[in-house]
Structures are given as C-alpha cells and as structure tokens.
Motif scaffolding. Structure first.
Motif, mmCIF file in Angstrom:
data_model
loop_
_atom_site.group_PDB
_atom_site.id
_atom_site.type_symbol
_atom_site.label_atom_id
_atom_site.label_comp_id
_atom_site.label_asym_id
_atom_site.label_seq_id
_atom_site.Cartn_x
_atom_site.Cartn_y
_atom_site.Cartn_z
ATOM 1 N N ASN A 80 11.102 -6.758 -2.581
ATOM 2 C CA ASN A 80 9.686 -6.477 -2.843
ATOM 3 C C ASN A 80 8.808 -6.839 -1.660
ATOM 4 O OD1 ASN A 80 9.555 -9.282 -2.911
ATOM 5 N ND2 ASN A 80 9.510 -9.378 -5.141
ATOM 6 N N ARG A 81 9.420 -6.877 -0.464
ATOM 7 C CA ARG A 81 8.663 -7.298 0.716
ATOM 8 C C ARG A 81 8.718 -6.324 1.884
ATOM 9 N NH1 ARG A 81 7.710 -12.809 1.145
ATOM 10 N NH2 ARG A 81 6.778 -12.284 3.150
ATOM 11 N N SER A 82 9.773 -5.512 1.998
ATOM 12 C CA SER A 82 9.969 -4.717 3.206
ATOM 13 C C SER A 82 10.183 -3.251 2.899
ATOM 14 C CB SER A 82 11.183 -5.244 3.994
ATOM 15 O OG SER A 82 11.014 -6.602 4.329
ATOM 16 N N VAL A 83 9.546 -2.397 3.715
ATOM 17 C CA VAL A 83 9.732 -0.958 3.633
ATOM 18 C C VAL A 83 10.268 -0.480 4.979
ATOM 19 C CG1 VAL A 83 8.601 1.279 3.326
ATOM 20 C CG2 VAL A 83 7.890 -0.688 1.951
ATOM 21 N N CYS A 100 2.905 -9.501 5.413
ATOM 22 C CA CYS A 100 2.644 -10.329 4.229
ATOM 23 C C CYS A 100 1.273 -10.982 4.343
ATOM 24 C CB CYS A 100 3.726 -11.394 4.092
ATOM 25 S SG CYS A 100 3.556 -12.423 2.624
ATOM 26 N N GLY A 101 0.482 -10.867 3.292
ATOM 27 C CA GLY A 101 -0.840 -11.462 3.286
ATOM 28 C C GLY A 101 -1.758 -10.703 2.359
ATOM 29 N N ASN A 102 -3.036 -10.950 2.475
ATOM 30 C CA ASN A 102 -4.003 -10.262 1.630
ATOM 31 C C ASN A 102 -5.058 -9.517 2.441
ATOM 32 O OD1 ASN A 102 -5.453 -12.392 2.625
ATOM 33 N ND2 ASN A 102 -5.795 -13.385 0.644
ATOM 34 N N GLY A 103 -4.750 -9.278 3.712
ATOM 35 C CA GLY A 103 -5.670 -8.551 4.575
ATOM 36 C C GLY A 103 -5.400 -7.053 4.545
ATOM 37 N N PRO A 104 -6.092 -6.286 5.392
ATOM 38 C CA PRO A 104 -5.900 -4.828 5.453
ATOM 39 C C PRO A 104 -4.448 -4.458 5.766
ATOM 40 C CG PRO A 104 -7.878 -5.463 6.646
ATOM 41 C CD PRO A 104 -7.165 -6.737 6.304
ATOM 42 N N GLY A 105 -3.858 -3.613 4.940
ATOM 43 C CA GLY A 105 -2.485 -3.168 5.160
ATOM 44 C C GLY A 105 -1.429 -4.195 4.813
ATOM 45 N N GLU A 106 -1.815 -5.290 4.139
ATOM 46 C CA GLU A 106 -0.868 -6.358 3.818
ATOM 47 C C GLU A 106 -0.618 -6.447 2.321
ATOM 48 O OE1 GLU A 106 -1.922 -9.359 7.555
ATOM 49 O OE2 GLU A 106 -2.696 -9.793 5.542
ATOM 50 N N SER A 107 0.538 -7.017 1.975
ATOM 51 C CA SER A 107 0.918 -7.193 0.573
ATOM 52 C C SER A 107 1.654 -8.522 0.427
ATOM 53 C CB SER A 107 1.851 -6.063 0.107
ATOM 54 O OG SER A 107 1.297 -4.788 0.348
ATOM 55 N N TYR A 125 2.421 0.846 -2.921
ATOM 56 C CA TYR A 125 1.614 0.348 -4.030
ATOM 57 C C TYR A 125 1.941 -1.133 -4.195
ATOM 58 C CZ TYR A 125 0.137 -0.393 -8.881
ATOM 59 O OH TYR A 125 -0.433 -0.890 -10.027
ATOM 60 N N ASN A 126 0.930 -2.011 -4.079
ATOM 61 C CA ASN A 126 1.229 -3.443 -4.032
ATOM 62 C C ASN A 126 0.630 -4.239 -5.187
ATOM 63 O OD1 ASN A 126 -1.495 -3.912 -3.457
ATOM 64 N ND2 ASN A 126 -1.176 -4.247 -1.271
ATOM 65 N N ASP A 127 0.856 -5.563 -5.140
ATOM 66 C CA ASP A 127 0.449 -6.434 -6.236
ATOM 67 C C ASP A 127 -1.044 -6.750 -6.222
ATOM 68 O OD1 ASP A 127 0.721 -7.831 -3.893
ATOM 69 O OD2 ASP A 127 1.628 -9.605 -4.773
ATOM 70 N N PHE A 128 -1.764 -6.244 -5.258
ATOM 71 C CA PHE A 128 -3.227 -6.307 -5.292
ATOM 72 C C PHE A 128 -3.801 -5.064 -5.965
ATOM 73 C CE2 PHE A 128 -2.268 -8.792 -1.316
ATOM 74 C CZ PHE A 128 -2.559 -10.034 -1.862
#
Length: 378
Positions: A80-83, A100-107, A125-128
């Motif tokens: 659930n971390r890498s594409v 990884c994170g909560n910034g632009p383009g991050e999940s 599609y992410n957890d945010f």
C-alpha cells in the motif's frame, strides 16, 4: 427449489431494503457443475508470454495488490506504499511513485490505482480520499478530492469509477461514483444499498477488461457496468450458499469461527476477480477452483487445473489484471521458479531459452504469466 430459497434468504439478509433496482435486472441463472474438471482451461487458452519483474536493492515488490497492462506498460501497486511503471517487454522498472507524507502528490497509504490510457496518466487513490494524477515520468500533475472511502477504482474512456463505498463494517457495493476527468464533473449510478459484511477474499471485486465487471459480497450475481448503468447479467445457483444470519454476524463479532465454519462447510460467500475475454468470463470464489463461463454456449465450468509442465501453475495462482487484451494472468513466485526448473516443457522453445537466461534467484520479484484465448480455427 430449496437452493433458490437459500439464495433469496442470503440476499435479503445482506440488504437493509428489498428495493434494489440494480438487482431487479433480468439475469440468466447458471448451474454450477457438481464435479470440476482439470482440462477445460488448457483446451481453450494457450501460453502467451511471461514477464520477470526486474529485481534490484531499491526495487522490491512486497505484495501485489493491482496490475494494469496497457500496450508497452505494466502498472503495478505493491503493498500500500509503492506504485511501479514497468516495461511490459523487459520487466525493467521505468518509474516508481512512493512519496510518503501528506503534501502534494504524497500518500500514507495507497488504496488503489488506475491507468488513464487516453492521456497516458497514472492515477492513485489514497487514504486522504484524494485522486492523484501523475504523468508517465512519475511527475505529480494534479489532485481531485473524493471525500469518501471506496474499495476499488478503475478508469475507462476518460472516466474514473469508484466502487463500493466503505463505512466501518458496512459497504455499498451496488453504487458507483464516477468522475469525468475532462469535464471535471461527478455523478452517481446504482443503488445506495448497505451490506454489513467486512470479509474479503483474495482478488478484486471490480475488474476492467472488455467491460467493467463487479461482484458484491454475499451475492451470487455477476454485475456489468454498461450504458451508464450497473446490471446483473448472470446469477449462479450455488449449492454451497449456506450462510445463516448467525454466521453473517460472526463475520464481524467472531471472524475466526466464521472462517472455521466456512472452511469446514466449503461455503461460498463471495465471487470475485471477474475478467472478460472474447468468449469467456473467468472468475474466482472464496473456495478453490476457477470458474469459466462460455458466453456462446451459455454454460459454466469449474476447472481445478494444474499445469504440471509450466511450474505447477494452478487455479490459486490466478490474479485478475486490468486491460482489454483477451488474456488471463497468473502470479508465480521466484522460489517456485527455481525449485522446478525442469517444468518448462509446456513453454515454446524461445521462451524456455529466455527462462534459462534470466538467472532468477529465490528472493527475486514475482513473474507474471499470461495466457490468451486459442484461435477458434486451431
């Protein structure tokens, strides 16, 4: 008659309403064979190709959650971390997206992925509850706020389909939320019917192949999204459908007992992983065996095949990739590859030579095997 009553009872238990517009569509009842066979798949599908995914210290695939094949590209969600974007011919890595994170383009967690073939874009599609858009170089382009948790996404003709809204133990598998990437508009189709059932079996509940097919928990119908409407085309008459109200409740309160009773009773509680080729529908249940429905014959087969001449590939190795390529994919771990090097007699000579030259190691990344429909003139 008794089997039909059991099926009806299950459907009523799974719904908080009897008004289910999607399920009211006319569907064809399919008899499930009592005795499975082991040759049907091999009689109708030929080996096509395999892709040995490149392995490096910085490119390790943990657990494959989704694979999309489109022309020269393989798009792969690992854990659930890498594409990863992979060359479909060489298996070499082209792009990795794992910010990884909560910034632009991050999940923090990637729920699902899709591929926009029209514009050549990677969708995450992410957890945010956001849909992130990347180009084929892995550069972040934009994001769309979805605002809710869904189980699966796919992209078809410039539209992103979000399947099965989740809310704790409850889910809404008869409703699709759709985003038009060009017009930037939303719409919802299907029925807002709730099912309280948290269990999922290995595989996918929605798969995009020739058409978009999906399956709902506790339901034995095969649903297709076409003409902007979800419709139930087929229904399986499954004798192993014996989920009582008490057992359904145990899926939430006592999962271990639930799985013990399902295993001992060989109970089918879920259909999943449905792919469509030119002449067949191929799918799984939570039990062993592979379902193959011949669309021209209107007949269903269950195959428990074992390819003893190609690395012992079996029905449990089936994993539904996305893409309209008339093929079926199986996942093979590297350790099985090296433990059975003699089992290549089922491969054409050129592919045996390629296999011998790859020098696969036990802890390398998985190998993707593709089989295509046989030419009817053969």
């Amino acid at each position: 008659m008794l089997k039909n009553i059991v099926l009806l009872s299950i459907l009523m238990l799974s719904s908080c309403s009897t008004d289910r517009k999607v399920s009211d569509k006319v569907s064809i009842m399919l008899d499930v064979p009592v005795s499975p066979i082991k040759t049907y798949f091999k009689e109708h599908f030929d080996f096509e190709s395999f892709i040995a995914i490149e392995t490096t210290d910085s490119f390790l695939v943990s657990d494959i959650k989704k694979i999309v094949r489109s022309d020269d590209n393989i798009l792969l969600l690992s854990g659930n971390r890498s594409v990863f974007l992979i060359d479909a011919h060489s298996g070499k890595l082209k792009v990795c997206i794992d910010k990884c994170g909560n910034g632009p383009g991050e999940s923090k967690r990637i729920i699902d992925i899709a591929f926009n073939e029209e514009l050549g874009q990677i969708l995450l599609y992410n957890d945010f509850y956001k849909l992130l858009v990347f180009d084929l170089k892995g550069d972040f382009l934009s994001e769309v706020k979805v605002g809710e948790m869904y189980e699966n996404v796919t992209c078809r003709r410039g539209e992103v389909l979000f399947y099965n809204k989740l809310n704790g133990y409850s889910c809404y598998p008869y409703m699709l939320k759709i985003y038009n990437l060009k017009n930037k508009t939303w719409r919802t189709v299907g029925d807002d019917i709730k099912i309280d059932f948290p269990i999922r079996s290995r595989g996918l509940q929605m798969v995009n192949s020739k058409r978009v097919w999906f399956n709902a928990p506790l339901d034995y119908k095969l649903y297709c999204f076409e003409d902007d409407t979800p419709a139930a085309h087929y229904q399986l008459d499954i004798s192993m459908a014996k989920l009582s109200d008490d057992l359904i409740k145990k899926s939430i309160s006592d999962p271990q007992t639930f799985f013990n009773e399902v295993s001992m009773g060989k109970i089918v509680y879920s259909l999943n992983s449905l792919r469509e080729t030119e002449n067949f529908l191929i799918f799984h249940s939570n039990q062993t065996g592979l379902f193959l429905f011949d669309k021209k014959e209107n007949k269903l087969y269950v195959d428990e095949f074992l390819m003893d001449d190609i690395f012992y590939i079996n029905s449990g190795d089936y994993y539904p990739h996305e893409g309209d390529d008339n093929s079926v994919m199986f996942l093979l771990t590297a350790d099985r590859w090296i433990n059975h090097p003699e089992l290549m007699s089922g491969l054409p000579t050129e592919w045996r030579n390629k296999a011998n030259a790859l020098n696969i190691k036990e802890d390398d990344n998985p190998i993707l095997f593709f089989f295509k429909e046989k030419n009817k003139l053969e």
